[in-house]
Design a protein around this motif. Structure first.
Motif, PDB file in Angstrom:
ATOM      1  N   ASP A  38       3.342  -5.357  -0.362  1.00  0.00           N
ATOM      2  CA  ASP A  38       3.226  -6.196  -2.309  1.00  0.00           C
ATOM      3  C   ASP A  38       3.185  -4.926  -2.480  1.00  0.00           C
ATOM      4  O   ASP A  38       3.269  -4.484  -3.636  1.00  0.00           O
ATOM      5  CB  ASP A  38       1.655  -6.686  -2.374  1.00  0.00           C
ATOM      6  N   ARG A  39       2.118  -3.786  -2.302  1.00  0.00           N
ATOM      7  CA  ARG A  39       1.771  -2.673  -3.024  1.00  0.00           C
ATOM      8  C   ARG A  39       3.352  -2.061  -3.063  1.00  0.00           C
ATOM      9  O   ARG A  39       3.437  -0.736  -3.662  1.00  0.00           O
ATOM     10  CB  ARG A  39       0.367  -1.454  -1.939  1.00  0.00           C
ATOM     11  N   LYS A  41       5.842  -3.020  -2.659  1.00  0.00           N
ATOM     12  CA  LYS A  41       6.847  -2.866  -2.853  1.00  0.00           C
ATOM     13  C   LYS A  41       7.000  -2.622  -4.666  1.00  0.00           C
ATOM     14  O   LYS A  41       8.405  -2.230  -5.737  1.00  0.00           O
ATOM     15  CB  LYS A  41       7.225  -4.356  -3.279  1.00  0.00           C
ATOM     16  N   GLN A  42       5.908  -2.510  -4.780  1.00  0.00           N
ATOM     17  CA  GLN A  42       5.299  -1.999  -6.691  1.00  0.00           C
ATOM     18  C   GLN A  42       5.934  -0.630  -6.785  1.00  0.00           C
ATOM     19  O   GLN A  42       6.296   0.192  -7.414  1.00  0.00           O
ATOM     20  CB  GLN A  42       3.824  -2.805  -7.252  1.00  0.00           C
ATOM     21  N   SER A  43       5.698   0.308  -5.921  1.00  0.00           N
ATOM     22  CA  SER A  43       5.274   1.862  -5.483  1.00  0.00           C
ATOM     23  C   SER A  43       6.374   2.324  -5.643  1.00  0.00           C
ATOM     24  O   SER A  43       6.760   3.239  -5.626  1.00  0.00           O
ATOM     25  CB  SER A  43       4.545   2.249  -4.352  1.00  0.00           C
ATOM     26  N   HIS A  44       7.407   1.257  -4.495  1.00  0.00           N
ATOM     27  CA  HIS A  44       8.902   2.071  -3.586  1.00  0.00           C
ATOM     28  C   HIS A  44       8.716   3.016  -2.376  1.00  0.00           C
ATOM     29  O   HIS A  44       9.297   3.802  -2.926  1.00  0.00           O
ATOM     30  CB  HIS A  44       9.914   2.140  -5.426  1.00  0.00           C
TER      31      HIS A  44
END
Length: 106
Positions: A38-39, A41-44
């Motif tokens: 999940d992290r 996905k947010q940070s790329h």
């Protein structure tokens, strides 16, 4: 009697790690895996994924060599923390002085 070879280190791959981990640790791995995905996905960034796989690769290898070692490590950390830190430890200054004395003696 020859010393047996240690078990092979599992690949830093989620499937390989899940297979190598004892059942008691798989749920913890799965929880951390979902969180890090999940992290990511947010940070790329894949950095945290690589770090997690590396951590669990070491944990799986440790468990294959000495089953229960992860829990013993957690227990020891909790014991040290509850005692207010490591009381039997040596300060870095004392360790540096010891190293320096040994280097001068050689």
């Amino acid at each position: 009697m020859p010393i047996p070879d240690p078990p092979p280190i599992p690949a830093a791959d989620p499937e390989a790690l899940r297979t190598a981990l004892p059942a008691v640790l798989r749920d913890t791995f799965d929880t951390e895996w979902v969180q890090v995905l999940d992290r990511a996905k947010q940070s790329h960034s894949l950095r945290e994924i690589h770090e997690l796989l590396n951590k669990w690769q070491h944990t799986a290898a440790m468990e294959l060599r000495a089953p229960g070692s992860y829990q013993r490590l957690l227990d020891k950390a909790a014991q040290i923390e509850s005692a207010g830190g490591r009381s039997s430890g040596v300060s870095i200054e004392d360790m540096r002085a010891l190293i320096q004395r040994r280097m001068q003696a050689s």
